[in-house]
Write a protein that holds these residues in place. Structure first.
Motif, PDB file in Angstrom:
ATOM      1  N   ALA A 114       0.832  -1.206   0.000  1.00  0.00           N
ATOM      2  CA  ALA A 114       0.000   0.000   0.000  1.00  0.00           C
ATOM      3  C   ALA A 114       0.866   1.255   0.000  1.00  0.00           C
ATOM      4  CB  ALA A 114      -0.937  -0.006   1.210  1.00  0.00           C
ATOM      5  N   LEU A 115       1.986   1.215   0.721  1.00  0.00           N
ATOM      6  CA  LEU A 115       2.902   2.354   0.728  1.00  0.00           C
ATOM      7  C   LEU A 115       3.469   2.584  -0.677  1.00  0.00           C
ATOM      8  CD1 LEU A 115       5.371   3.361   3.434  1.00  0.00           C
ATOM      9  CD2 LEU A 115       6.103   3.400   1.077  1.00  0.00           C
ATOM     10  N   MET A 116       3.844   1.495  -1.362  1.00  0.00           N
ATOM     11  CA  MET A 116       4.344   1.638  -2.724  1.00  0.00           C
ATOM     12  C   MET A 116       3.261   2.223  -3.636  1.00  0.00           C
ATOM     13  SD  MET A 116       6.261  -0.979  -5.357  1.00  0.00           S
ATOM     14  CE  MET A 116       5.043  -2.270  -5.269  1.00  0.00           C
ATOM     15  N   SER A 117       2.036   1.776  -3.498  1.00  0.00           N
ATOM     16  CA  SER A 117       0.933   2.321  -4.297  1.00  0.00           C
ATOM     17  C   SER A 117       0.731   3.805  -4.022  1.00  0.00           C
ATOM     18  CB  SER A 117      -0.369   1.562  -4.009  1.00  0.00           C
ATOM     19  OG  SER A 117      -0.263   0.239  -4.456  1.00  0.00           O
ATOM     20  N   GLU A 118       0.868   4.203  -2.762  1.00  0.00           N
ATOM     21  CA  GLU A 118       0.711   5.620  -2.408  1.00  0.00           C
ATOM     22  C   GLU A 118       1.847   6.451  -2.988  1.00  0.00           C
ATOM     23  OE1 GLU A 118      -0.983   9.107  -0.603  1.00  0.00           O
ATOM     24  OE2 GLU A 118      -1.758   7.219  -1.406  1.00  0.00           O
ATOM     25  N   ARG A 156       3.239  10.382  -7.095  1.00  0.00           N
ATOM     26  CA  ARG A 156       4.105  10.709  -8.215  1.00  0.00           C
ATOM     27  C   ARG A 156       3.282  11.076  -9.441  1.00  0.00           C
ATOM     28  NH1 ARG A 156       7.500   5.817  -9.313  1.00  0.00           N
ATOM     29  NH2 ARG A 156       8.476   6.374  -7.334  1.00  0.00           N
ATOM     30  N   VAL A 157       2.255  10.281  -9.724  1.00  0.00           N
ATOM     31  CA  VAL A 157       1.375  10.533 -10.872  1.00  0.00           C
ATOM     32  C   VAL A 157       0.614  11.833 -10.665  1.00  0.00           C
ATOM     33  CG1 VAL A 157      -0.677   9.685 -12.078  1.00  0.00           C
ATOM     34  CG2 VAL A 157       1.196   8.119 -11.544  1.00  0.00           C
ATOM     35  N   SER A 158       0.163  12.082  -9.435  1.00  0.00           N
ATOM     36  CA  SER A 158      -0.581  13.293  -9.113  1.00  0.00           C
ATOM     37  C   SER A 158       0.258  14.546  -9.356  1.00  0.00           C
ATOM     38  CB  SER A 158      -1.042  13.228  -7.656  1.00  0.00           C
ATOM     39  OG  SER A 158      -1.443  14.469  -7.177  1.00  0.00           O
TER      40      SER A 158
END
Length: 146
Positions: free
Chosen positions: A132-136, A141-143
């Motif tokens: 979940a941390l990697m997804s965040e 980054r995308v944001s």
């Protein structure tokens, strides 16, 4: 007794560290540590709300025992002499890959009885939190790029 998980994340350590220490965002992305109340400073007292399988498992008072900005965050908490844990996150970067290590070392009279029962579940929760941390990190980054 100890539980250790590790995850490699493409990117830079600053991105991973920023998510790890953004305590107010935990309820949004963190499936294991749902809430942390307290200041981010060595010696600060925290109250951490942990979950197992989506339910509140334990609300534990903790104290930050080590804070090395950008590389290490460690706290200790639990029931003194019965079962305490020292939980540590290590963040290292090499060649554009960040290694996130999550370790918890347990001590106390109840550890030999309780930890064998909880080890598989806790290990899954650590892995789930790492993912979940990697997804965040990727979401942020995308944001920023958008």
């Amino acid at each position: 007794m100890q539980i250790t998980t590790e995850l490699s994340i493409p990117g830079c350590a600053d991105e991973v560290w920023a998510v790890l220490v953004d305590l107010s965002s935990y309820p949004r992305w963190n499936p294991f540590i749902r809430k942390v109340d307290g200041e981010l400073a060595e010696g600060a007292a925290w109250k951490a709300e942990l979950t197992l399988e989506g339910r509140v498992f334990f609300s534990v008072p903790t104290i930050i025992t080590e804070l090395e900005y950008g590389t290490r965050l460690t706290w200790r908490g639990g029931l003194p002499r019965l079962m305490t844990g020292t939980h540590s996150f290590g963040v290292t970067e090499a060649l554009g890959v960040v290694t996130l290590e999550q370790v918890e070392t347990f001590s106390g009279a109840l550890v030999p009885i309780i930890l064998p029962l909880l080890r598989p579940l806790l290990t899954r929760r650590f892995v789930t939190m790492n993912d979940a941390l990697m997804s965040e990190v990727v979401r942020r980054r995308v944001s920023v790029q958008a």
